[in-house]
Design a protein around this motif. Structure first.
Motif, mmCIF file in Angstrom:
data_model
loop_
_atom_site.group_PDB
_atom_site.id
_atom_site.type_symbol
_atom_site.label_atom_id
_atom_site.label_comp_id
_atom_site.label_asym_id
_atom_site.label_seq_id
_atom_site.Cartn_x
_atom_site.Cartn_y
_atom_site.Cartn_z
ATOM 1 N N GLY A 109 0.865 -0.988 -0.069
ATOM 2 C CA GLY A 109 0.071 -0.049 -0.051
ATOM 3 C C GLY A 109 0.752 1.296 -0.055
ATOM 4 N N GLY A 110 0.021 2.397 -0.349
ATOM 5 C CA GLY A 110 0.835 3.653 -0.095
ATOM 6 C C GLY A 110 -0.149 4.730 -0.513
ATOM 7 N N TYR A 111 0.418 5.949 -0.608
ATOM 8 C CA TYR A 111 -0.612 7.161 -0.715
ATOM 9 C C TYR A 111 -0.131 7.657 -1.908
ATOM 10 C CZ TYR A 111 -2.497 11.842 0.470
ATOM 11 O OH TYR A 111 -3.113 13.000 0.520
ATOM 12 N N TYR A 112 -1.360 8.325 -2.451
ATOM 13 C CA TYR A 112 -1.278 8.844 -3.958
ATOM 14 C C TYR A 112 -2.099 10.185 -3.953
ATOM 15 C CZ TYR A 112 -6.368 8.232 -4.891
ATOM 16 O OH TYR A 112 -7.794 8.501 -4.851
ATOM 17 N N GLU A 113 -1.885 10.944 -5.192
ATOM 18 C CA GLU A 113 -2.559 12.104 -5.520
ATOM 19 C C GLU A 113 -2.510 12.291 -6.868
ATOM 20 O OE1 GLU A 113 -2.264 17.174 -5.027
ATOM 21 O OE2 GLU A 113 -0.799 15.810 -4.102
ATOM 22 N N GLY A 137 -6.211 16.311 -8.347
ATOM 23 C CA GLY A 137 -6.478 16.797 -7.120
ATOM 24 C C GLY A 137 -6.838 15.843 -5.988
ATOM 25 N N ASN A 138 -7.346 14.611 -6.497
ATOM 26 C CA ASN A 138 -7.910 13.632 -5.502
ATOM 27 C C ASN A 138 -6.717 13.000 -4.644
ATOM 28 O OD1 ASN A 138 -10.662 13.832 -6.373
ATOM 29 N ND2 ASN A 138 -9.959 13.067 -8.502
ATOM 30 N N THR A 139 -7.017 12.630 -3.230
ATOM 31 C CA THR A 139 -5.870 11.879 -2.813
ATOM 32 C C THR A 139 -6.583 10.582 -2.172
ATOM 33 O OG1 THR A 139 -6.448 13.469 -0.859
ATOM 34 C CG2 THR A 139 -4.602 14.205 -2.399
ATOM 35 N N GLY A 140 -5.947 9.910 -1.445
ATOM 36 C CA GLY A 140 -6.591 8.746 -0.977
ATOM 37 C C GLY A 140 -5.148 7.650 -0.759
ATOM 38 N N ASP A 141 -5.540 6.439 -0.561
ATOM 39 C CA ASP A 141 -4.627 5.602 -0.237
ATOM 40 C C ASP A 141 -4.782 4.345 -1.320
ATOM 41 O OD1 ASP A 141 -3.494 5.773 2.355
ATOM 42 O OD2 ASP A 141 -5.627 5.977 2.867
ATOM 43 N N THR A 151 -7.733 -2.091 -4.434
ATOM 44 C CA THR A 151 -8.719 -1.114 -3.642
ATOM 45 C C THR A 151 -7.941 0.262 -3.574
ATOM 46 O OG1 THR A 151 -9.500 -2.660 -2.091
ATOM 47 C CG2 THR A 151 -9.684 -0.550 -1.394
ATOM 48 N N ILE A 152 -8.820 1.275 -3.894
ATOM 49 C CA ILE A 152 -8.237 2.680 -3.874
ATOM 50 C C ILE A 152 -9.422 3.477 -3.096
ATOM 51 C CG2 ILE A 152 -7.678 4.901 -5.117
ATOM 52 C CD1 ILE A 152 -6.738 3.064 -7.555
ATOM 53 N N THR A 153 -8.940 4.153 -1.945
ATOM 54 C CA THR A 153 -9.845 5.073 -1.152
ATOM 55 C C THR A 153 -9.533 6.593 -1.745
ATOM 56 O OG1 THR A 153 -8.223 5.562 0.583
ATOM 57 C CG2 THR A 153 -9.590 3.646 0.704
ATOM 58 N N VAL A 154 -10.593 7.418 -1.575
ATOM 59 C CA VAL A 154 -10.636 8.586 -1.961
ATOM 60 C C VAL A 154 -10.974 9.446 -0.765
ATOM 61 C CG1 VAL A 154 -11.443 10.530 -3.257
ATOM 62 C CG2 VAL A 154 -11.181 8.088 -4.172
ATOM 63 N N ASP A 155 -10.404 10.630 -0.462
ATOM 64 C CA ASP A 155 -10.621 11.650 0.597
ATOM 65 C C ASP A 155 -11.503 12.534 -0.008
ATOM 66 O OD1 ASP A 155 -8.839 10.204 2.229
ATOM 67 O OD2 ASP A 155 -7.159 11.538 1.693
ATOM 68 N N GLY A 156 -12.816 12.592 0.755
ATOM 69 C CA GLY A 156 -13.926 13.516 0.201
ATOM 70 C C GLY A 156 -14.521 12.806 -1.035
ATOM 71 N N SER A 157 -15.297 13.515 -1.845
ATOM 72 C CA SER A 157 -16.472 13.091 -2.863
ATOM 73 C C SER A 157 -15.508 12.680 -3.830
ATOM 74 C CB SER A 157 -17.166 14.115 -3.280
ATOM 75 O OG SER A 157 -16.536 15.361 -3.678
ATOM 76 N N GLY A 158 -14.344 13.343 -4.423
ATOM 77 C CA GLY A 158 -13.655 12.793 -5.554
ATOM 78 C C GLY A 158 -14.182 13.409 -6.943
ATOM 79 N N TYR A 216 -13.967 12.304 -10.708
ATOM 80 C CA TYR A 216 -13.307 11.406 -11.678
ATOM 81 C C TYR A 216 -12.066 10.545 -10.867
ATOM 82 C CZ TYR A 216 -16.398 13.087 -15.364
ATOM 83 O OH TYR A 216 -17.467 13.398 -16.207
ATOM 84 N N SER A 217 -12.468 10.183 -9.913
ATOM 85 C CA SER A 217 -11.668 9.524 -9.104
ATOM 86 C C SER A 217 -11.450 7.948 -9.292
ATOM 87 C CB SER A 217 -11.617 9.882 -7.598
ATOM 88 O OG SER A 217 -12.956 9.091 -7.274
ATOM 89 N N PHE A 218 -10.518 7.353 -8.745
ATOM 90 C CA PHE A 218 -10.367 5.872 -8.839
ATOM 91 C C PHE A 218 -10.974 5.110 -7.917
ATOM 92 C CE2 PHE A 218 -6.561 7.480 -11.459
ATOM 93 C CZ PHE A 218 -6.592 6.829 -12.654
ATOM 94 N N ALA A 219 -11.806 5.829 -7.100
ATOM 95 C CA ALA A 219 -12.412 5.017 -6.065
ATOM 96 C C ALA A 219 -13.068 3.647 -6.415
ATOM 97 C CB ALA A 219 -13.400 5.872 -5.251
ATOM 98 N N MET A 220 -12.568 2.702 -5.736
ATOM 99 C CA MET A 220 -13.058 1.189 -5.938
ATOM 100 C C MET A 220 -12.513 0.443 -4.784
ATOM 101 S SD MET A 220 -10.067 -0.091 -8.623
ATOM 102 C CE MET A 220 -10.117 1.466 -9.575
#
Length: 524
Positions: free
Chosen positions: A349-353, A357-361, A374-381, A383-387
């Motif tokens: 795992g690691g942290y991304y941006e 401007g979306n950030t998460g793990d 698995t990709i988390t997103v801080d906030g609503s995101g 067009y983020s990679f949330a999955m």
């Protein structure tokens, strides 16, 4: 001798009349008794005549006394009526004239008029007139039922929110019932109060009814009870709402808990401690997963392509990804996010941006040789990679080798579409026309209309229709069309092509174009 007042014959020497009690005048004068002569015939006659006269005088006196007694009786009756009215006025006190008038009307058969003071002042007015018990008796059922439904509804909100709302709504017509009962009570108030006054007169209770002190006390007690009830209901309601929203938040958190647990379980290994760890603790070799991957997105709501690469640079592993959303309309990139394997060797795992401007793990799970992302997103995101725990597949080239995915272009260009408008290239034939890296029209993301098609030539409309299928590797039987799409760098023939590969927008656009061509006779 006879009584000079009532005419009753009395024994000689009587001092008082035994009938009327009048004092008898003595026949002695100056202390000497007058002697009467022996009775003579004339005397006897005179005496008898005197007796008759006395009797008649007695009868007249009796009749006069009876008349005087009747007059006295009548006078007493009028006096009693006057006294009774005075007593009622004393009991009623203020506004006695109004209530006495109403009492007379009702005794004569008239209906009771509405008492607006009773309606608007409620129990305060009833208490002022000392009939508060009657007021409570008249409205007790809707009052108790309304309070009960409100309390029950708020309690149910904490258990079953929808059912609690229904019960709360049921309390509304019951509250209306209360006000109707209060209105009907004010219509009968004068009649109720008349009975109350009559009852007090019968009990000889002459104490005045009006009492401002009692009214103020009643209002104060009612206000305290109301505020206490509202405080309890407000507390219950807030508790119910907090419980309802907490339940919703807990559900959302439950959906996110696996991601958070994965993040918490990752134990990054710093370079300083890398050499001190027992290499036998690792259960997988990250180098076995270096290369390009595609996200299958079986469990994701996203409608787009996501590819990523795992690289090893001087024993440091990096994660980069690109995503194309809405069939090429939007592009998102993650460049070189460092990832580290945990001590158990089961996750990295690691942290991304990303470039939006979306950030998460980033969490990579290695399970029985399979890779899950698995990709988390801080906030609503945006067009983020949330999955969450999406299965991933190796990206192989046509030769069966692991390929490195090319970065998606930052912007997608089209031959017949630019800056939200459709343009024609005046193309009348396919010969000598090259597509290159561009597409013809965004039929996979936008809905085409007759107005768009009106801007194009017949050949351009046909080309856009065939591009819908070429995107998914359709093998053209016409050599002319096969040669035309062979000039597109993105076209890869796929023998397993199926119409099921088309998304909803593409299917709709194909139907629109076919109908357009048919209306003009171009497809015959």
């Amino acid at each position: 001798m006879f009584c000079t007042k009532c005419g009753k014959e009395l024994p000689d020497g009587s001092a008082f009349c035994t009938n009327c009690g009048a004092k008898i005048v003595s026949e002695f004068s100056n202390g000497q008794a007058q002697k009467s002569d022996p009775p003579q015939p004339e005397t006897a006659s005179t005496t008898e005549s005197h007796r008759v006269s006395k009797t008649q005088d007695g009868i007249q006196f009796s009749q006069q006394q009876t008349a005087e007694q009747s007059a006295a009786s009548a006078s007493n009756t009028g006096s009693e009526e006057t006294n009774s009215e005075t007593v009622v006025q004393q009991i009623i006190g203020k506004n006695a004239e109004y209530y006495l008038t109403q009492f007379v009307r009702m005794r004569q058969g008239a209906k009771s008029k509405i008492n607006w003071a009773s309606f608007f002042l409620g129990i305060g007015h009833a208490s002022y007139r000392n009939v508060w018990r009657e007021w409570l008796k008249a409205v007790r059922l809707p009052l108790i039922l309304s309070i009960g439904l409100q309390v029950l509804g708020i309690l149910l909100l904490q258990i079953q929110f929808i059912l609690g709302i229904i019960v709360e709504c049921l309390s509304i017509p019951v509250s209306i019932w209360f006000w109707v009962a209060a209105l009907l009570l004010s219509k009968r108030f004068n009649q109720i109060y008349m009975r109350h006054v009559e009852d007090k007169v019968a009990r000889h209770d002459l104490k005045p009814d009006p009492s401002i002190g009692r009214a103020i006390l009643t209002w104060f007690v009612s206000w305290i009870a109301y505020m206490l009830l509202m405080s309890i209901l407000s507390s219950l309601l807030m508790s119910a709402l907090i419980g309802a929203f907490s339940g919703a938040n807990e559900q959302i958190l439950d959906d996110m808990v696996p991601n958070q647990e994965i993040v918490d379980s990752i134990e990054p290994i710093s370079p300083e401690t890398d050499d001190s760890l027992d290499s036998q603790a690792y259960t997988i070799d990250m180098n076995d997963y270096v290369g390009s991957w595609m996200v299958d997105r079986y469990n994701s709501y996203m409608d787009g392509f996501v590819g990523f690469t795992i690289e090893n640079n001087n024993d440091q592993f990096y994660f980069s990804a690109n995503g194309v959303w809405n069939q090429g309309d939007r592009v998102t990139n993650i460049e070189y996010a460092q990832i580290e394997l945990n001590y158990e060797g089961t996750q990295a795992g690691g942290y991304y941006e990303d470039d939006r401007g979306n950030t998460g793990d980033i969490i990579l799970d290695f399970e029985d040789g399979e890779l899950y992302l698995t990709i988390t997103v801080d906030g609503s995101g945006n067009y983020s990679f949330a999955m969450s725990h999406e299965h991933c597949t190796r990206d192989y080239d046509t030769a069966g080798n692991i390929s490195e995915p090319e970065s998606a272009p930052q912007t997608q260009s089209y031959k017949f579409y630019h800056e939200n408008h459709t343009y024609s290239n005046e193309m009348d034939g396919l010969g000598g026309y090259t597509i290159g890296e561009d597409h013809l029209w965004p039929t996979d993301t936008l809905t085409i209309t007759d107005a768009d098609l009106n801007e194009l030539t017949r050949m351009e409309v046909a080309a856009i229709r065939n591009e819908i299928y070429a995107r998914h590797g359709y093998t053209f039987s016409s050599q002319e069309w096969a040669d035309f799409f062979a000039t597109a760098t993105w076209y890869v023939p796929n023998a397993a092509f199926s119409n099921d590969m088309l998304n909803t927008t593409e299917k709709q656009n194909a139907e629109t174009i076919v109908a357009y061509e048919k209306a003009r006779g171009w497809n015959q």
